[in-house]
Design an enzyme around this catalytic site. Structure first.
Site, PDB file in Angstrom:
ATOM      1  N   SER A  42       0.825  -1.176  -0.020  1.00  0.00           N
ATOM      2  CA  SER A  42      -0.076   0.020  -0.099  1.00  0.00           C
ATOM      3  C   SER A  42       0.934   1.181  -0.021  1.00  0.00           C
ATOM      4  O   SER A  42       2.042   1.172   0.575  1.00  0.00           O
ATOM      5  CB  SER A  42      -0.935  -0.167   1.189  1.00  0.00           C
ATOM      6  OG  SER A  42      -1.529   1.185   1.409  1.00  0.00           O
ATOM      7  N   TYR A  58      -2.891  -0.948   9.968  1.00  0.00           N
ATOM      8  CA  TYR A  58      -2.994  -1.269   8.331  1.00  0.00           C
ATOM      9  C   TYR A  58      -1.526  -0.519   7.854  1.00  0.00           C
ATOM     10  O   TYR A  58      -0.684  -1.459   7.239  1.00  0.00           O
ATOM     11  CB  TYR A  58      -4.126  -0.710   7.707  1.00  0.00           C
ATOM     12  CG  TYR A  58      -4.052  -0.909   6.122  1.00  0.00           C
ATOM     13  CD1 TYR A  58      -4.409  -2.304   5.745  1.00  0.00           C
ATOM     14  CD2 TYR A  58      -3.723   0.012   5.198  1.00  0.00           C
ATOM     15  CE1 TYR A  58      -4.458  -2.839   4.281  1.00  0.00           C
ATOM     16  CE2 TYR A  58      -3.733  -0.582   3.790  1.00  0.00           C
ATOM     17  CZ  TYR A  58      -3.946  -1.547   3.568  1.00  0.00           C
ATOM     18  OH  TYR A  58      -3.993  -2.066   1.949  1.00  0.00           O
TER      19      TYR A  58
END
Length: 235
Positions: A137, A160
């Protein structure tokens, strides 16, 4: 014929990546922990269903046996991942995050990728051109998250980004240890999928572009890198 396994591929980026790679001539194992949803997705694409829960040792071991019996593996795409959104599409910020929150995301996003990669290494070593793609990401980039001028700076979640930053480090260390492999991390971009409550600003077709590209690397392609569709990203 190139044989590819994509984890978490019954929907979203994994599904689109499978569709594109099948169109490119790959034999694709569509990894899914849900048998019925996986079967429906595999049937739609003409993929091979592979039941695999990346958080479960026995499930991964059984998946390896299946792939080995059917001929082997050339490309592994570690796509399965979770963000840990709460009700209302919120994320758990620094003041609220707990060790259990972190552990849950790391179990899938980091330990799951390591578990699957480690288990399939013997099969990948037999390939003439082994490739591993870790779906990371942009939030894993320390440079971006610490730059007030980037959208990543405003993201409040902890678990995350931390899990994807760890996955980036795993990618680099695998690449150094496996010089005959092409091992890279990719940033699909803010894509509208179930992972983010479909709040993303781009389509799965756009998001899958860099995954598909890196899954088709030749043996002289880059390794140990972190890329989006435009090129290398800052760590």
């Amino acid at each position: 014929m190139t044989t590819t396994l994509i984890t978490g591929a019954n929907k979203g980026l994994g599904f689109e990546t499978a569709r594109r790679l099948i169109a490119a001539g790959h034999t694709v194992y569509l990894g899914s922990r849900d048998a019925e949803r996986g079967r429906q997705a595999a049937d739609r694409l003409g993929a091979r269903l592979l039941l695999i829960d990346v958080t479960d040792d026995a499930s991964v071991a059984a998946a390896v046996k299946t792939v080995e019996a059917e001929g082997g593996l050339d490309v592994l795409v570690n796509n399965a991942g979770i963000e840990g959104r709460t009700g209302g599409n919120g994320v758990v910020g620094a003041a609220e995050v707990t060790a259990d929150d972190m552990r849950t995301l790391f179990e899938t996003n980091v330990f799951g990728a390591v578990r699957v990669t480690h288990a399939f290494l013997p099969l990948l070593r037999r390939s003439a051109a082994p490739v591993v793609v870790n779906v990371s990401s942009g939030l894993a980039s320390m440079a971006r998250v610490t730059d007030p001028g980037t959208p990543a700076y405003a993201y409040p979640g902890v678990a995350y980004p931390a899990s994807k930053a760890a996955l980036n480090m795993v990618t680099v260390q695998y690449a150094k240890a496996l010089p005959g492999f092409r091992v890279n991390a990719v940033e699909p971009g803010f894509t509208a999928t179930d992972l983010n409550g479909r709040t993303g600003t781009q389509s799965v077709e756009q998001g899958a572009e860099i995954i598909v590209r890196m899954a088709q690397l030749s043996p002289d392609g880059p390794t140990g890198g972190y890329f989006d569709a435009q090129g290398p990203l800052p760590w």
